[in-house]
Design a protein around this motif. Structure first.
Motif, PDB file in Angstrom:
ATOM      1  N   ILE A  71       9.592 134.394  27.991  1.00 29.51           N
ATOM      2  CA  ILE A  71       8.432 134.165  29.100  1.00 29.51           C
ATOM      3  C   ILE A  71       7.416 133.250  28.752  1.00 29.51           C
ATOM      4  O   ILE A  71       7.489 132.632  27.657  1.00 29.51           O
ATOM      5  CB  ILE A  71       7.841 135.787  29.226  1.00 29.51           C
ATOM      6  N   GLU A  80       2.615 137.100  33.168  1.00 28.83           N
ATOM      7  CA  GLU A  80       1.877 135.971  33.118  1.00 28.83           C
ATOM      8  C   GLU A  80       0.356 136.103  32.618  1.00 28.83           C
ATOM      9  O   GLU A  80      -0.019 135.304  31.973  1.00 28.83           O
ATOM     10  CB  GLU A  80       1.967 135.176  34.483  1.00 28.83           C
ATOM     11  N   PRO A 104       9.315 126.545  39.360  1.00 27.83           N
ATOM     12  CA  PRO A 104       9.076 127.908  39.356  1.00 27.83           C
ATOM     13  C   PRO A 104      10.091 128.747  38.314  1.00 27.83           C
ATOM     14  O   PRO A 104      11.219 128.115  38.115  1.00 27.83           O
ATOM     15  CB  PRO A 104       9.716 128.067  40.743  1.00 27.83           C
ATOM     16  N   GLU A 105       9.855 129.763  37.662  1.00 26.47           N
ATOM     17  CA  GLU A 105      10.375 130.643  36.776  1.00 26.47           C
ATOM     18  C   GLU A 105      11.742 131.205  37.510  1.00 26.47           C
ATOM     19  O   GLU A 105      11.646 131.658  38.636  1.00 26.47           O
ATOM     20  CB  GLU A 105       9.579 131.801  36.557  1.00 26.47           C
ATOM     21  N   GLU A 116       6.438 147.374  38.251  1.00 26.68           N
ATOM     22  CA  GLU A 116       5.848 146.135  38.361  1.00 26.68           C
ATOM     23  C   GLU A 116       5.729 145.352  37.032  1.00 26.68           C
ATOM     24  O   GLU A 116       5.736 146.139  36.044  1.00 26.68           O
ATOM     25  CB  GLU A 116       4.391 146.408  38.794  1.00 26.68           C
ATOM     26  N   ASP A 170       4.224 142.110  35.113  1.00 23.20           N
ATOM     27  CA  ASP A 170       3.452 140.943  35.145  1.00 23.20           C
ATOM     28  C   ASP A 170       3.555 140.542  33.843  1.00 23.20           C
ATOM     29  O   ASP A 170       2.802 140.704  32.745  1.00 23.20           O
ATOM     30  CB  ASP A 170       1.672 141.551  35.205  1.00 23.20           C
ATOM     31  N   HIS A 212      19.452 137.598  30.581  1.00 24.53           N
ATOM     32  CA  HIS A 212      20.002 137.818  31.834  1.00 24.53           C
ATOM     33  C   HIS A 212      21.192 136.852  31.832  1.00 24.53           C
ATOM     34  O   HIS A 212      21.325 135.705  31.685  1.00 24.53           O
ATOM     35  CB  HIS A 212      18.896 136.997  32.821  1.00 24.53           C
ATOM     36  N   ILE A 246      13.927 133.283  36.580  1.00 25.98           N
ATOM     37  CA  ILE A 246      14.239 134.600  36.409  1.00 25.98           C
ATOM     38  C   ILE A 246      13.231 135.549  36.946  1.00 25.98           C
ATOM     39  O   ILE A 246      11.995 135.398  36.494  1.00 25.98           O
ATOM     40  CB  ILE A 246      14.549 135.008  34.938  1.00 25.98           C
ATOM     41  N   GLU A 247      13.235 136.304  37.783  1.00 23.59           N
ATOM     42  CA  GLU A 247      12.266 137.170  38.418  1.00 23.59           C
ATOM     43  C   GLU A 247      12.642 138.790  38.296  1.00 23.59           C
ATOM     44  O   GLU A 247      13.898 139.165  38.458  1.00 23.59           O
ATOM     45  CB  GLU A 247      11.932 136.795  39.988  1.00 23.59           C
ATOM     46  N   ILE A 248      11.935 139.601  37.908  1.00 23.26           N
ATOM     47  CA  ILE A 248      12.122 141.155  37.846  1.00 23.26           C
ATOM     48  C   ILE A 248      11.748 141.571  39.096  1.00 23.26           C
ATOM     49  O   ILE A 248      10.341 141.692  39.139  1.00 23.26           O
ATOM     50  CB  ILE A 248      11.479 141.811  36.555  1.00 23.26           C
ATOM     51  N   GLN A 249      12.780 142.298  39.701  1.00 24.79           N
ATOM     52  CA  GLN A 249      12.538 142.844  41.048  1.00 24.79           C
ATOM     53  C   GLN A 249      12.010 144.424  40.852  1.00 24.79           C
ATOM     54  O   GLN A 249      12.439 145.230  40.007  1.00 24.79           O
ATOM     55  CB  GLN A 249      13.658 142.841  42.042  1.00 24.79           C
TER      56      GLN A 249
END
Length: 411
Positions: free
Chosen positions: A151, A118, A72-73, A114, A116, A144, A75-78
């Motif tokens: 990405i 991917e 799983p990546e 949002e 996206d 980060h 780093i996630e952008i919330q």
């Protein structure tokens, strides 16, 4: 010190070639390879070239190629998070800054609604109260906590590739080890010569029985005692069975025959006269030697594995890293030729062991890909990940057991 360096070079070469196989085929399939690592554990040294970080790690027990989409990546952008954006000449986002935005005054700051990264490769949010949508460059970087991460669009991830492409990327590691063994053995044949099965004397060791009896390289042994010799095996058999006994050699040299008495020295109840087998040097012969010996090593290892699984060979006879280091050290003591041959055998062993259909090994991953090909859809990634995790834990336990065996055996 040179022997220790030889151990490091041998293990480094085997792991490097194995992981290089994975890397080359993964990159050829278009998979983003985040890291190419030699060793495990803490990083000792690293540098970035292209899209990949090349790393040397502390523990010399393997290596890995970290492909995008396998994990799983991190780093996630919330939603609701502020992000600083930097753009390329076409207006696409080339850098997304998630922490320390104030240190980048030229960045455009938006509140993310949002992202996206991917499939659509867009980031939507609000800027000064206005909704905005920006295109994202497929090689955009996420910044980060002072670390940049590229990405991974879906088409750059491992799981997006065909069954054949993924299988090739996994199989390439073990295949590279077989190729390495073939190359090493071929070079060995070119530099040292390929053994030929003729009743000829190869190089003699000064001070040993053969040299003392006047035998020289190139002599053809007609008979030993009353028994004719037709090949090198006949010479070895006659000598090895007669430690300490005088043997009458009939020898041909330059078209003339003569006799001499040779008394084999006794070494561990076996006769030795201090000669090497006869050899020949040719590119074709060396390549054939490399191929045949690689095959022979493979069959020997497969037979030993079969005896292990049937219980004919107990687990306590297995060697782990400590034992392999010890045997490599001894090979280095016996000269470059022996070390190269040992490295080739280890490379074949590494290739075969990785192809075993066990979780966490390349063979286990190939099994999952094969099941996917048959059923027409992939297995749940979480279930597959759990199987590989349990397999990895079992392998670590096995390594601990064989390491303890090695410690008891050698120390």
């Amino acid at each position: 010190m040179l022997k220790v360096l030889a151990i490091i070079l041998v293990f480094g070469l085997l792991v490097f070639i194995h992981e290089l196989g994975h890397l080359l085929l993964a990159k050829r399939a278009g998979i983003l390879c985040r890291e190419f690592a030699i060793g495990m554990g803490p990083k000792l040294f690293s540098f970035v070239k292209g899209e990949t970080r090349y790393t040397l790690r502390l523990l010399p027990i393997g290596g890995f190629v970290r492909m995008a989409g396998e994990d799983p990546e991190v780093i996630e952008i919330q939603k609701g998070q502020d992000a600083g954006l930097e753009f390329d000449s076409e207006g696409r986002v080339k850098r997304i800054i998630l922490t320390g935005i104030r240190n980048h005054p030229s960045a455009t700051v938006i509140t993310v609604e949002e992202a996206d990264l991917e499939r659509a490769l867009t980031i939507r949010g609000t800027e000064d109260g206005q909704e905005v949508v920006y295109r994202v460059h497929p090689q955009a970087m996420l910044l980060h906590q002072n670390q940049e991460t590229q990405i991974a669009p879906y088409n750059r991830q491992f799981g997006s590739k065909t069954v054949g492409q993924r299988a090739a990327a996994i199989f390439a590691g073990p295949l590279a080890n077989f190729i390495l063994a073939f190359v090493l053995l071929t070079l060995l044949g070119l530099f040292y010569g390929v053994p030929v099965d003729k009743p000829l004397i190869g190089k003699t060791i000064p001070g040993q029985p053969a040299a003392k009896a006047g035998l020289v390289q190139g002599d053809r042994v007609i008979s030993i005692g009353d028994k004719p010799t037709n090949n090198w095996k006949d010479i070895v058999e006659a000598v090895s069975k007669s430690p300490g006994r005088e043997l009458k050699f009939i020898v041909e040299r330059n078209g003339e025959q003569f006799s001499t008495i040779v008394t084999p020295a006794k070494e561990q109840n076996t006769g030795k006269i201090g000669v090497f087998s006869p050899t020949s040097k040719s590119v074709i012969g060396a390549a054939k030697y490399g191929a045949v010996t690689t095959y022979d090593f493979s069959m020997l290892i497969y037979n030993m594995l079969g005896q292990l699984f049937t219980g004919k060979v107990p687990v306590k006879e297995l060697s782990g890293p400590v034992g392999i280091f010890n045997y490599t050290y001894k090979a280095a003591e016996n000269g470059l030729g022996i070390l190269i041959q040992w490295a080739a055998a280890l490379s074949v062993n590494l290739g075969i062991m990785n192809l075993l259909p066990l979780p966490a090994l390349d063979g286990g991953r190939l099994v999952f890909i094969g099941v996917e090909a048959v059923r027409g859809r992939p297995i749940d990634p979480q279930k597959e990940g759990m199987v590989h995790f349990l397999g990895f834990a079992f392998l670590m336990l096995l390594i601990l057991v064989v390491t303890w065996n090695d410690i008891q055996r050698f120390f």
